[in-house]
Design a protein around this motif. Structure first.
Motif, PDB file in Angstrom:
ATOM      1  N   LEU A  27     -28.314  24.604 -47.728  1.00  0.00           N
ATOM      2  CA  LEU A  27     -27.444  25.728 -47.417  1.00  0.00           C
ATOM      3  C   LEU A  27     -27.042  25.751 -45.947  1.00  0.00           C
ATOM      4  O   LEU A  27     -25.934  26.179 -45.614  1.00  0.00           O
ATOM      5  N   GLN A  28     -27.905  25.275 -45.078  1.00  0.00           N
ATOM      6  CA  GLN A  28     -27.528  25.177 -43.663  1.00  0.00           C
ATOM      7  C   GLN A  28     -26.312  24.264 -43.515  1.00  0.00           C
ATOM      8  O   GLN A  28     -25.367  24.575 -42.787  1.00  0.00           O
ATOM      9  N   ARG A  29     -26.332  23.160 -44.233  1.00  0.00           N
ATOM     10  CA  ARG A  29     -25.203  22.220 -44.168  1.00  0.00           C
ATOM     11  C   ARG A  29     -23.962  22.809 -44.829  1.00  0.00           C
ATOM     12  O   ARG A  29     -22.843  22.554 -44.398  1.00  0.00           O
ATOM     13  N   VAL A  30     -24.168  23.597 -45.873  1.00  0.00           N
ATOM     14  CA  VAL A  30     -23.049  24.297 -46.515  1.00  0.00           C
ATOM     15  C   VAL A  30     -22.381  25.223 -45.503  1.00  0.00           C
ATOM     16  O   VAL A  30     -21.152  25.216 -45.355  1.00  0.00           O
ATOM     17  N   VAL A  31     -23.173  26.015 -44.814  1.00  0.00           N
ATOM     18  CA  VAL A  31     -22.633  26.953 -43.829  1.00  0.00           C
ATOM     19  C   VAL A  31     -21.854  26.201 -42.761  1.00  0.00           C
ATOM     20  O   VAL A  31     -20.727  26.572 -42.414  1.00  0.00           O
ATOM     21  N   MET A  32     -22.432  25.134 -42.245  1.00  0.00           N
ATOM     22  CA  MET A  32     -21.779  24.341 -41.205  1.00  0.00           C
ATOM     23  C   MET A  32     -20.453  23.791 -41.702  1.00  0.00           C
ATOM     24  O   MET A  32     -19.428  23.923 -41.038  1.00  0.00           O
ATOM     25  N   THR A  33     -20.466  23.212 -42.870  1.00  0.00           N
ATOM     26  CA  THR A  33     -19.260  22.593 -43.416  1.00  0.00           C
ATOM     27  C   THR A  33     -18.182  23.627 -43.665  1.00  0.00           C
ATOM     28  O   THR A  33     -17.025  23.452 -43.234  1.00  0.00           O
ATOM     29  N   LEU A  34     -18.536  24.703 -44.342  1.00  0.00           N
ATOM     30  CA  LEU A  34     -17.535  25.704 -44.686  1.00  0.00           C
ATOM     31  C   LEU A  34     -17.064  26.479 -43.459  1.00  0.00           C
ATOM     32  O   LEU A  34     -15.932  26.968 -43.432  1.00  0.00           O
ATOM     33  N   GLY A  35     -17.898  26.562 -42.440  1.00  0.00           N
ATOM     34  CA  GLY A  35     -17.452  27.133 -41.168  1.00  0.00           C
ATOM     35  C   GLY A  35     -16.313  26.307 -40.582  1.00  0.00           C
ATOM     36  O   GLY A  35     -15.309  26.847 -40.127  1.00  0.00           O
ATOM     37  N   HIS A  36     -16.463  24.998 -40.647  1.00  0.00           N
ATOM     38  CA  HIS A  36     -15.422  24.104 -40.127  1.00  0.00           C
ATOM     39  C   HIS A  36     -14.173  24.078 -41.001  1.00  0.00           C
ATOM     40  O   HIS A  36     -13.066  23.952 -40.482  1.00  0.00           O
ATOM     41  N   THR A  37     -14.352  24.188 -42.301  1.00  0.00           N
ATOM     42  CA  THR A  37     -13.180  24.079 -43.185  1.00  0.00           C
ATOM     43  C   THR A  37     -12.476  25.413 -43.390  1.00  0.00           C
ATOM     44  O   THR A  37     -11.397  25.452 -43.977  1.00  0.00           O
ATOM     45  N   GLY A  38     -13.087  26.497 -42.929  1.00  0.00           N
ATOM     46  CA  GLY A  38     -12.428  27.792 -42.972  1.00  0.00           C
ATOM     47  C   GLY A  38     -12.727  28.659 -44.177  1.00  0.00           C
ATOM     48  O   GLY A  38     -12.150  29.736 -44.304  1.00  0.00           O
ATOM     49  N   ASP A  39     -13.635  28.230 -45.050  1.00  0.00           N
ATOM     50  CA  ASP A  39     -14.016  29.061 -46.190  1.00  0.00           C
ATOM     51  C   ASP A  39     -15.118  30.009 -45.705  1.00  0.00           C
ATOM     52  O   ASP A  39     -16.296  29.871 -46.055  1.00  0.00           O
ATOM     53  N   LEU A  40     -14.718  30.964 -44.887  1.00  0.00           N
ATOM     54  CA  LEU A  40     -15.690  31.805 -44.196  1.00  0.00           C
ATOM     55  C   LEU A  40     -16.377  32.801 -45.115  1.00  0.00           C
ATOM     56  O   LEU A  40     -17.524  33.183 -44.871  1.00  0.00           O
ATOM     57  N   GLU A  41     -15.724  33.195 -46.179  1.00  0.00           N
ATOM     58  CA  GLU A  41     -16.356  34.118 -47.122  1.00  0.00           C
ATOM     59  C   GLU A  41     -17.552  33.453 -47.797  1.00  0.00           C
ATOM     60  O   GLU A  41     -18.659  34.008 -47.838  1.00  0.00           O
TER      61      GLU A  41
END
Length: 88
Positions: A27-41
């Protein structure tokens, strides 16, 4: 994510959430990835879960437990977490 393939990284992040929704490291990697791709929700939901599972999740933990050979990868990780709203 580290090689710039954001589309594949985002797909993998969603797969991790489906396969292992309580796996803190994933999940840490999920947060990092989606932070960069803009899926902030979705990143925010994953971040909330990380913080529930790992209440001591902070920058010191990240730097200690992600010993990438390339220091810029650690910075990419931290930046993505912050983009997602992490205060670590």
């Amino acid at each position: 994510m580290f090689v710039g393939n954001h589309e594949a990284a985002e797909k993998a992040a969603h797969q991790i959430m489906n396969i292992a929704p309580d796996y803190g490291r994933g999940l840490q990697r999920v947060v990092m990835t989606l932070g960069h791709t803009g899926d902030l929700e979705t990143a925010g939901r994953a971040l909330t879960r990380v913080e529930e599972i790992m209440p001591d999740f902070d920058e010191a933990y990240v730097r200690k437990t992600y010993p990438y050979a390339r220091p810029e990868h650690t910075e990419i990780l931290i930046e993505g977490l912050r983009l997602a709203g992490w205060k670590g």
